[in-house]
Design an enzyme around this catalytic site. Structure first.
Site, PDB file in Angstrom:
ATOM      1  CG  HIS A 168      -6.755  -5.797  -8.297  1.00  0.00           C
ATOM      2  ND1 HIS A 168      -7.620  -5.673  -7.234  1.00  0.00           N
ATOM      3  CD2 HIS A 168      -7.482  -5.497  -9.410  1.00  0.00           C
ATOM      4  CE1 HIS A 168      -8.803  -5.310  -7.683  1.00  0.00           C
ATOM      5  NE2 HIS A 168      -8.743  -5.191  -8.996  1.00  0.00           N
TER       6      HIS A 168
ATOM      7  CE1 TYR B  70      -8.603 -12.998  -6.609  1.00  0.00           C
ATOM      8  CE2 TYR B  70      -8.581 -12.491  -8.946  1.00  0.00           C
ATOM      9  CZ  TYR B  70      -9.165 -12.377  -7.702  1.00  0.00           C
ATOM     10  OH  TYR B  70     -10.314 -11.641  -7.557  1.00  0.00           O
TER      11      TYR B  70
ATOM     12  CG  HIS C 254     -12.440   0.200  -4.367  1.00  0.00           C
ATOM     13  ND1 HIS C 254     -12.611   1.520  -4.680  1.00  0.00           N
ATOM     14  CD2 HIS C 254     -11.864  -0.353  -5.470  1.00  0.00           C
ATOM     15  CE1 HIS C 254     -12.181   1.760  -5.911  1.00  0.00           C
ATOM     16  NE2 HIS C 254     -11.719   0.630  -6.410  1.00  0.00           N
TER      17      HIS C 254
ATOM     18  CG  ASP D 204     -17.581  -6.939 -10.859  1.00  0.00           C
ATOM     19  OD1 ASP D 204     -17.026  -6.812 -11.962  1.00  0.00           O
ATOM     20  OD2 ASP D 204     -16.959  -6.856  -9.785  1.00  0.00           O
TER      21      ASP D 204
ATOM     22  CD  GLN E 117     -10.578   3.400  -9.421  1.00  0.00           C
ATOM     23  OE1 GLN E 117     -10.455   3.793  -8.275  1.00  0.00           O
ATOM     24  NE2 GLN E 117     -10.520   2.123  -9.754  1.00  0.00           N
TER      25      GLN E 117
ATOM     26  CG  ASP F 259     -16.970  -4.901 -14.924  1.00  0.00           C
ATOM     27  OD1 ASP F 259     -16.734  -6.115 -15.096  1.00  0.00           O
ATOM     28  OD2 ASP F 259     -16.483  -4.245 -13.985  1.00  0.00           O
TER      29      ASP F 259
END
Length: 765
Positions: free
Chosen positions: A58, A61, A109, A131, A255, A283
């Site tokens: 994730h 890459y 997601h 982002d 989350q 972030d």
């Protein structure tokens, strides 16, 4: 040897042979050995947590890097001249003129949304919005690309309503309009729904912010929500029982989002930017503080020291590894000059945003992290953030690809009645039916700058109220096309998104993407991925617009069965005056003339007809020449002769005409004989580079002349009528039905399947 939670750098040096659960954290033997080589010792718990999440697929890459480099290799200097921030940044930023810039990105997601649909989708929106915030921008709109299993499958009734409710709840609470998207059903997504969220933001060119920590002695500020145990799941070292006998810590893997906290965080960030008190910002999303601290330090000109004791927590007795790995939402990390810290804190206090000074920029290259007074991380920051493994995984064209590309027999209705039944079956299918059940749960017009959203090919937003300048955004993908031919499938996704933006009247200028595939350990999947990357990169070069960034999501499969390869492609365009944006609603009160732009061939590989007729998936997808898409764009940009326009894609001209007519209050009378002599082909073929347009009768000749000047084939097919009927002919074959029947069929499907699961904030027409 007994393990202790208070694992320090000193303990790691004194206990070099301590067994660690690196494999359960996703690290291979050689990766763990490489970490020990970098550190000159075994890692501490906290270091192992950081390396494991930052070296994950994730974050690093590691399976896709070797192929993603092709985007850079194919981007010319001219293409990249308007890109202010590109691949590798939190989001792509594009200069749209007059000192304005726009940032956009799409991210997945997927897995969290299957486990817990509402929170998975909601925090997907929250993450992509942050982002955009991290680039110095104000988020102004969101979009979504959704893929589910069969509409009538039992688990789809669990996943889809939860995902839609999560998106609408978070986006509506933030006050961000949802200006478009796509919902697709296919059996391959049954155990792996795709939830791809896109966000658009706006900023002044001079306000661009980047993620880096520079300036010796500058302070590291953590602000936003407190850090808790949510979102750790399998990525935390301490999700493993092997670290403490009998200490079972059941941590939620998904989350938990608080959109109201994020709304306040947006305004707080914008005031911080305006005050000029932010040097760099990042972030906190995937990998939490582990990512933010290592990436800020690695991108800066020094090292960083962090004190975890200063991190505001919402759970007691959190370990260093848990604090670093937590993916609690609504958090940001900023680098601030010492003299600006007080002002920074004042602004956070004004917005009632929790803020803490957790460290500072140091010399050297190391990231030093302390917890409870002990040093728990001492590692070169760049090795955590940027020196993860790079795999050149084997790839090979699957043995079954040739057979798949052989077009199998399918029903071809020929009589007027057969075609009428086919038309009703198509418009009422889950593939093509109305999405109002979904889109009516979203606020599309909050903030007052939405020009086009529902019933439009692209979402159109006003950026500059004085000049009327705006942007158009569309995102598209066809997993069916891509499985048949991954290179062409990616080109077709690019072509459709490009065309949707152009049909709205905007000039396409930049691309983003979210590449959703199965396991990279499968050579066939890696071949699909490589082909799709090359198709998208080469296609963008042919169109002359740069890829500004993207996201990769692997391991989307159940057992050995991968999802359809799904490269979602987003395109951003600029329109000089949003008052000139083109919609696709026809007007039955005044007769309009209808045209088809482009050429129609007998192309049914991967088509919706093939799917709806029960013919499976076979053949080659439609073939696209991107030069034709450019000519279409030239025709539409600045064109004020049109009353409506709608691209032709899935479902063919039939679907395009039905969608244009449903809201008109009238009907259509068209002759498609010059489009194609076979009415079945004329109605349902999915040839690329086409659109249906309308104009008033007095502009018809000028429209035809403009098409000829642009080199776009144009065919006059008929007119709107006040009678509520749909009539299409080719030669002696005629299809005729009532518009009321088409509309009722089109609107009934999703409420009929999911009506029992409508949320409290849902509206179904």
């Amino acid at each position: 040897m007994t393990h202790t939670f208070n694992d320090t750098v000193e303990a790691a040096q004194q206990q070099p042979d301590l067994e660690q659960p690196f494999a359960s954290l996703g690290l291979k033997d050689d990766e763990y050995a490489r970490i020990k080589e970098i550190l000159g010792r075994r890692p501490t718990d906290a270091e192992l947590a950081m390396y494991s999440v930052m070296w994950s697929e994730h974050c690093s890459y590691k399976s896709s890097k070797v192929h993603l480099r092709y985007f850079g290799e194919t981007t010319t200097e001219e293409m990249g001249s308007k890109i202010l921030a590109g691949i590798g940044e939190n989001a792509g930023v594009v200069d749209i003129g007059d000192g304005n810039a726009v940032t956009f990105r799409v991210e997945s997601h997927n897995h969290p949304s299957f486990v817990e649909p509402h929170q998975g989708a909601a925090t997907g929106i929250g993450g992509i919005v942050r982002d955009i915030m991290a680039m110095g921008a104000r988020p102004i709109a969101v979009m979504d690309q959704l893929r589910f299993g069969p509409a009538d499958a039992p688990d789809t009734s669990r996943v889809l309503p939860g995902v839609v409710d999560g998106i609408s709840h978070y986006g509506n609470c933030l006050g961000l309009p949802n200006i478009g998207g796509e919902t697709v059903f296919d059996a391959s997504y049954a155990g792996n729904p795709l939830v791809n969220a896109l966000c658009v933001g706006t900023l002044k060119v001079e306000d661009l912010k980047l993620a880096f920590a520079s300036g010796l002695g500058n302070k590291v500020m953590l602000f936003g929500s407190r850090t808790g145990l949510d979102g750790i799941g399998g990525v935390s070292v301490l999700a493993s029982d092997s670290f403490e006998d009998g200490a079972e810590r059941k941590l939620p893997a998904v989350q938990v989002g608080d959109p109201f906290a994020e709304k306040v965080l947006i305004e707080c960030c914008l005031e911080l930017y305006k005050a000029g008190v932010v040097v760099g910002i990042q972030d906190l999303g995937g990998a939490g503080l582990a990512c933010a601290t290592s990436e800020l330090a690695a991108a800066g000109d020094g090292g960083m020291e962090i004190n975890l004791d200063a991190v505001p927590l919402r759970a007691a007795n959190m370990t260093a590894a848990e604090i670093l790995s937590s993916e609690s939402q609504e958090r940001m990390c900023a680098v601030v000059k010492p003299e600006d810290v007080d002002r920074f804190k004042e602004i956070c206090a004004h917005w009632d945003v929790t803020c803490a000074e957790i460290g500072e920029v140091t010399d050297g290259q190391h990231l030093l992290i302390r917890h409870k007074g002990e040093l728990v991380v001492d590692a070169p920051a760049h090795t955590i953030a940027h020196e993860g493994p790079v795999y050149e995984r084997p790839f090979a064209r699957p043995e079954w690809q040739d057979e798949l590309q052989q077009l199998q027999a399918m029903p071809r209705p020929a009589t007027g009645e057969e075609l009428r039944e086919a038309l009703l079956k198509m418009v009422g299918s889950p593939a093509l039916c109305s999405r109002e059940f979904i889109t009516n749960q979203y606020d599309r017009y909050v903030r007052g700058n939405t020009v086009k959203a529902q019933h439009a090919d692209a979402g159109v937003l006003r950026i500059d109220e004085e000049t009327g300048r705006g942007v158009a955004v569309s995102a598209d993908a066809s997993g069916r096309y891509t499985k048949l031919d991954p290179n062409m499938g990616a080109r077709l996704a690019l072509a459709e998104a490009y065309r949707n933006v152009a049909v709205s009247g905007a000039r396409p200028i930049a691309v983003t993407n979210c590449l959703n595939f199965g396991s990279p350990e499968d050579p066939g999947v890696m071949w699909q991925f490589r082909e799709a990357v090359h198709g998208l990169a080469d296609g963008a070069k042919e169109l002359g617009i740069p890829v500004s960034g993207g996201n990769v999501s692997f391991y989307n499969q159940t057992g050995e069965e991968a999802i359809l390869p799904t490269p979602v492609v987003g395109v951003l365009g600029v329109i000089e005056n949003v008052a000139d944006a083109i919609g696709h609603d026809l007007d039955a009160t005044e007769e309009e003339v209808l045209f088809v732009l482009g050429k129609t061939g007998d192309e049914f590989g991967g088509s919706i007809w093939q799917d709806v007729s029960g013919s499976g998936l076979s053949g080659l997808p439609p073939q696209v020449d991107l030069a034709n898409e450019q000519r279409l764009a030239d025709f539409f940009v600045g064109n004020t002769l049109l009353t409506a326009a709608h691209d032709v894609s899935e479902g063919g001209i039939a679907q395009t005409l039905v969608e244009m007519a449903i809201r008109s209050g009238g009907g259509l009378d068209v002759d498609l004989g010059e489009v194609h002599e076979d009415l079945f082909v004329a109605l349902f073929s999915e040839s690329a580079s086409r659109a249906v347009i309308a104009s008033t009768a007095d502009n018809a000749e000028a429209v035809a002349s403009r098409a000829a000047e642009c080199g776009v084939p144009i065919t006059r097919i008929g007119r709107t009528i006040q009678d509520r009927s749909f009539k299409a002919a080719a030669g002696e074959v005629v299809v005729e039905t009532a518009m009321e029947e088409l509309e009722a069929t089109w609107k009934a499907t999703l409420p009929g399947i999911f009506g029992h699961a409508v949320g409290a904030n849902s509206v179904v027409e």
